[in-house]
Design a protein around this motif. Structure first.
Motif: not given
Length: 191
Positions: A67, A113, A117
């Protein structure tokens, strides 16, 4: 300057290549390929092959890298896109502007993303670790009948976090896929 049909590879031909467009295509290819592989192949193969604990451990090591790298690539692509398409800044409120829409897609994908993450992934990992701890304490698997109310609450929380993470990852594949179709037809060059 675009490359015309040539039959000889010379230093002048290599020097005339558009390196920014080439780097953009490579960055996009890596981002899209990673997303498709992890979402539809790598994760599925690992899930079918490994035990639940091994699979969870593997994903806990892969996801932060995956990610973070995907987000970084999307932000890099966004920077290159806006640099080569100066109308993005002048028209940032006009989503009907194709260059602006592509910039928003790249930015949104980077944010999805990043959320996976830095927020959703770590929270999911915490819940998964707590579930493992509770399994050892109760001497029951999380899916066994008659698990404690605490385990049921953890299962519900894990399901929600996993569902959100999966949805964001799928949206990332779709947005990058649309961007890929766009640049295949319109190109990456600006003006």
């Amino acid at each position: 300057m675009g490359l015309t049909r040539t039959t000889e590879l010379t230093f002048d031909v290599v020097r005339s290549l558009s390196w920014t467009q080439g780097l953009y295509q490579l960055g996009f290819s890596i981002a899209f390929g990673m997303n498709v592989w992890q979402s539809f192949f790598g994760g599925v193969i690992a899930h079918k092959t490994l035990t639940r604990q091994q699979f969870g451990l593997l994903q806990s090591r892969i996801f932060p890298v995956f990610f973070s790298l995907s987000a970084s690539l999307c932000y890099g692509l966004l920077a290159m896109w806006t640099f080569n398409h100066p109308d993005v800044f002048a028209n940032y409120t006009k989503l009907s502007n194709a260059d602006v829409a592509q910039a928003y897609l790249l930015g949104a994908t980077g944010l999805m993303h990043s959320a996976n993450s830095f927020v959703i992934g770590p929270k999911t990992q915490e819940v998964m670790n707590e579930r493992h701890r509770l399994e050892r304490l109760e001497k029951k698997s999380y899916s066994d009948p008659g698990v404690s109310d605490d385990m049921k609450a953890l299962n519900k929380k894990f399901g929600i976090l996993h569902g959100v993470s999966s949805l964001l990852a799928l949206l990332g594949v779709l947005t990058l896929g649309f961007h890929g179709v766009w640049i295949a037809n319109a190109g990456v060059q600006g003006y």
